[in-house]
Design an enzyme around this catalytic site. Structure first.
Site, mmCIF file in Angstrom:
data_model
loop_
_atom_site.group_PDB
_atom_site.id
_atom_site.type_symbol
_atom_site.label_atom_id
_atom_site.label_comp_id
_atom_site.label_asym_id
_atom_site.label_seq_id
_atom_site.Cartn_x
_atom_site.Cartn_y
_atom_site.Cartn_z
ATOM 1 N N TYR A 47 28.205 -97.548 -2.573
ATOM 2 C CA TYR A 47 28.726 -96.891 -1.308
ATOM 3 C C TYR A 47 29.390 -98.067 -0.519
ATOM 4 O O TYR A 47 29.674 -98.917 -1.214
ATOM 5 C CB TYR A 47 27.925 -95.916 -0.541
ATOM 6 N N LYS A 102 27.655 -71.539 -18.938
ATOM 7 C CA LYS A 102 28.606 -72.233 -19.640
ATOM 8 C C LYS A 102 28.580 -73.480 -19.323
ATOM 9 O O LYS A 102 28.751 -74.324 -20.060
ATOM 10 C CB LYS A 102 30.060 -71.628 -19.119
#
Ligand SMILES: NC(=O)C1=CN([C@@H]2O[C@H](COP(=O)(O)OP(=O)(O)OC[C@H]3O[C@@H](n4cnc5c(N)ncnc54)[C@H](OP(=O)(O)O)[C@@H]3O)[C@@H](O)[C@H]2O)C=CC1
Ligand SMILES: CC(=O)C(=O)O
Ligand SMILES: [Mg+2]
Length: 759
Positions: A47, A102
């Site tokens: 970060y 899926k």
């Protein structure tokens, strides 16, 4: 003739399905960080301020996003829930389980990271506007379960707007798989695509996409008749039409499906249950090809066809008949190939390449390691085997390779692959070996179902496991316990035990009680046990009773451990069941971590083995690895590597290696070595004399404490899946689960017990 396979797919109850989705963390997905986030430095890199550097790099050159972010391996599964499977329009939220499903299939079959996004609008423009701006996040978009005709508008517009593949799986996935099956069915029946007459029933998402692909492959447009609920889509028809149907309207006098099918070669069903009658099938040409793909119930069943014709080639969308035409054979691999070349789109060339590669795979001889995926019945190309099954492990190398090549040749690959042989190898390495190992175990047990005693039958998770064992057609489940307690506990937990294949046995009331007591007394009378001690154990201790059942042939295997410490349960069992002659009883854990599978031994029995025992453990573990389908490469672990640092504790391991040398065993082993040398090719390269041909897949621990500590730490801290310890070397199959085992753990162990009962 096609009929239900003996080993029809496992059926699951509604309750099991809900519990599966609710257990642990609700849903089927979680997000896992790929970089360490431990120190201030890690945070500074991941970060602010470090993250600014890739930001600027990507701003300067957008292609760098593939180097510095998840984009290159990430597909979004996006739906508005207007056509969820065959369930209809149930809305975006209700579609989430399917979309999560899926997403996990992407990961499971092709190592593609995937996230589901449910967009709550039925308005095509709103949907398009929502999705079009998400492009920077993903390498591809898989649209799912969006109803026709909006699906056509949405997909076409998004393909224009986005520079990544946008692929509506219900259209193109279905088209690719059915094209593959059709190529082979034409071959089997000696037909030419150019002259074959086809009728497609269903003019929605799937039907339209299928005939578009068939035409792109070489079918003559005038030979394809499309039908819907109003009958034939003929030129000039006005009722129930739209522009997508009109594009396929033909000049014909036929008006009904029955008329269209008269003399036709192929029926493609993408419509609804029962739409095809036996009379219509009767009127079709010789050797008719019938793909009845409506889900969950086909347009006509294979049994109905078999009654009137013996010359038909039959396929359905279901797993319990031969020739399953199923999307899962396509989407994971098609996106894998597209992502790997950073394709801008999935074009017709790529779709056709996928279809041809699939078709080709079914024509090849099935090698040994693949036969297991076909439930041991090595299929041969022909009417009952025109398409591979989803668990075929060759799919991961064959399909993405073909798709990537086609993308490069058709000019849509932003990053062509130069070394395709190497790419094929990398693809195989993405395969998850344990999944196919477990699958193989389950398939074998289904072929040779076994009677398994679930010794702690009064426990809720054990009852659930027993039900699942029976539902999955693995055999008979015997629950040991008090009849009234089991029934009351089951009623309380909402578990239905009234099904064939579940037996309840109360040890105290069993007519075998006396025989088991005599048997136990015979074994224990010179070990300080009185007859009445044995009687009490048989009456009150379910492990003793279960072990006698198995020892005397009344059951094939045992699973226990939910209510008892591992070593206590093992001691109970060992009173009755000995080691296999010439074998040593050990525990082996299967550890799955980051795509790697390693077996670790001994994780259960020997506290501080001497050198001779370590060598025995190595032999036992190598034999087990082979039975599980691995060619063993054993690392004899220690804290030192080849004598450094010197230490007394490594000497036992060094001696064990010398013992194995003398025994001239027929597997790879070496040591002593530290775990990083065993598992990391670069660390191993520091020792060019090492006798292992690659990183170890079996780790032999120097003592129980290191085995137990390391596997448990991997499980808790490393996010690894650990199966076991599995008991190996006993004369009868017994598996002991851990105290906190879930029903799914218990079923896996029951299946493993059943599997080893057959070896
Ligand atoms: N096996 C597989 O992998 C897949 C199977 N399917 C199956 O295909 C079927 C259609 O799915 P999809 O295209 O997404 O759905 P759509 O809703 O987009 O289209 C359905 C089409 O079927 C037609 N239809 C419905 N009932 C009949 C009937 N009795 N006789 C003739 N035509 C009929 C409709 O006609 P009209 O236009 O007149 O309303 C419409 O054209 C479903 O059963 C689905 O399960 C779908 C995807 C994959
Ligand atoms: C198979 C599939 O994707 C469907 O039925 O929607
Ligand atoms: Mg779908």
């Amino acid at each position: 003739m096609a009929k239900k396979t003996e080993n029809s797919g496992p059926s699951v109850s509604a309750q099991e399905a809900l519990e599966f989705h609710a257990m642990g963390r609700p849903g089927k997905l979680e997000v896992v960080a790929t970089k360490p986030m431990a120190t201030q430095r890690d945070l500074s890199l991941a970060y602010s301020p470090g993250v600014a550097v890739p930001v600027l790099a990507i701003a300067e050159d957008p292609s760098r996003a593939f180097d510095y972010t998840t984009r290159g391996n990430m597909v979004a599964v996006i739906s508005n829930g207007t056509a969820i499977l065959g369930l209809g329009n149930l809305g975006a939220l209700a579609s989430k389980p399917v979309m999560e499903g899926k997403a996990v299939l992407f990961k499971r079959f092709a190592d593609v990271d995937s996230i589901d996004l449910e967009v709550d609008t039925e308005d095509a423009d709103e949907f398009i506007n929502c999705v079009r701006f998400l492009g920077p996040s993903f390498g591809g978009i898989n649209l799912e379960d969006i109803k026709a005709p909006e699906c056509f508008i949405i997909e076409q517009r998004l393909r224009e707007l986005m520079d990544i593949p946008v692929f509506h799986d219900d259209q193109h996935g279905t088209a690719i798989i059915s094209a593959a099956g059709l190529i082979n069915a034409l071959e089997v029946t000696g037909r030419d695509m150019k002259t074959t007459r086809m009728v497609c029933n269903g003019a929605g998402a799937a039907g339209i996409a299928c005939i578009e692909l068939m035409k792109a492959m070489g079918f003559a447009p005038e030979n394809i008749i499309l039908c819907d609920t109003k009958g034939v889509v003929y030129q000039g028809r006005t009722e129930g039409m739209n522009q997508w149907k009109s594009a396929h309207a033909v000049k014909t006098d036929t008006r009904s499906l029955a008329e269209a099918l008269d003399g036709a070669d192929v029926f493609l069903g993408l419509s609804a249950k029962g739409a095809l009658t036996t009379k219509m099938v009767q009127s079709m040409a010789k050797n008719p090809i019938i793909f009845a793909m409506a889900n969950p119930d086909p347009e006509i069943t294979p049994e109905e066809v078999a009654e009137i014709r013996t010359d038909a080639i039959m396929a359905t969308g279901r797993s319990d008949y031969p020739n399953q035409v199923n999307n899962v054979l396509g989407f994971p691999y098609i996106f894998r190939g597209a992502l790997d070349v950073r394709a801008t789109t999935i074009n017709d060339d790529m779709k056709i390449a996928a279809a041809r590669a699939l078709a080709e795979l079914a024509r090849k001889d099935v090698p040994d390691d693949v036969a297991a995926a076909y439930q041991g019945n090595r299929p041969k190309f022909g009417p009952n085997y025109i398409i591979p099954v989803p668990f075929d492990p060759r799919l991961i190398s064959a399909i993405p390779l073909a798709v990537a090549k086609a993308a490069m040749e058709s000019g849509v690959a932003r990053k062509p692959i130069l070394d395709l042989d190497r790419y094929a190898q990398e693809l195989s390495a993405r395969r998850d070996p344990i999944a196919s190992t477990l699958q193989r175990i389950y398939d074998r047990v289904r072929r040779q179902p076994k009677r398994i005693v679930f010794a702690e039958g009064e426990e809720e998770q054990v009852m659930r496991a027993a039900v699942s064992y029976v539902n999955q057609k693995l055999g008979t489940a015997i629950l040991l316990g008090r009849d009234d307690v089991i029934k009351e506990n089951a009623r309380h937990a909402g578990i239905d035990l009234n099904k064939q294949g579940i037996e309840i046995i109360n040890a105290r009331l069993s007519r075998r009680n006396g025989i088991y007591t005599d048997f136990l007394y015979e074994r224990m009378q010179r070990k300080g046990f009185l007859f009445r001690d044995c009687q009490r154990l048989i009456n009150n201790d379910r492990n003793h009773f279960a072990a006698c059942m198995v020892a005397l042939g009344d059951a094939d295997g045992i699973v226990t451990g939910v209510t008892r410490n591992y070593s206590t349960a093992l001691d109970d069992i060992r009173r009755i069941i000995d080691a296999k002659p010439g074998h040593r009883v050990i525990g082996v854990s299967i550890v799955l971590a980051r795509g790697k599978t390693v077996l670790v031994a001994d994780t259960a029995v020997h506290d501080m083995p001497n050198a001779e025992q370590i060598a025995d453990i190595a032999e036992e573990a190598a034999g087990f690895a082979r039975r599980m389908g691995y060619e063993p490469r054993l690392a004899m672990l220690a804290y030192s590597t080849f004598g450094h640092p010197q230490g007394e504790r490594s000497e036992r391991v060094q001696e064990a290696v010398r013992i194995l040398d003398k025994r001239r065993v027929d597997f790879e082993y070496d040591g002593e070595m530290a775990a990083d040398v065993a598992l990391n090719a670069r660390a191993m390269a520091q020792y060019p004399f090492i006798r292992l041909t690659g990183p170890a897949n079996v780790l032999i621990m120097p003592a129980f404490h290191s085995a137990s500590i390391s596997t448990k730490m991997l499980q808790e801290l490393g996010g690894s899946t650990v199966i076991g310890p599995l008991l190996v070397g006993l004369n009868k199959p017994v598996q002991i689960v851990s105290l906190n085992a879930k029903d799914s753990d218990i079923v896996n162990m029951a299946a493993i017990a059943a599997y080893t009962a057959g070896t």
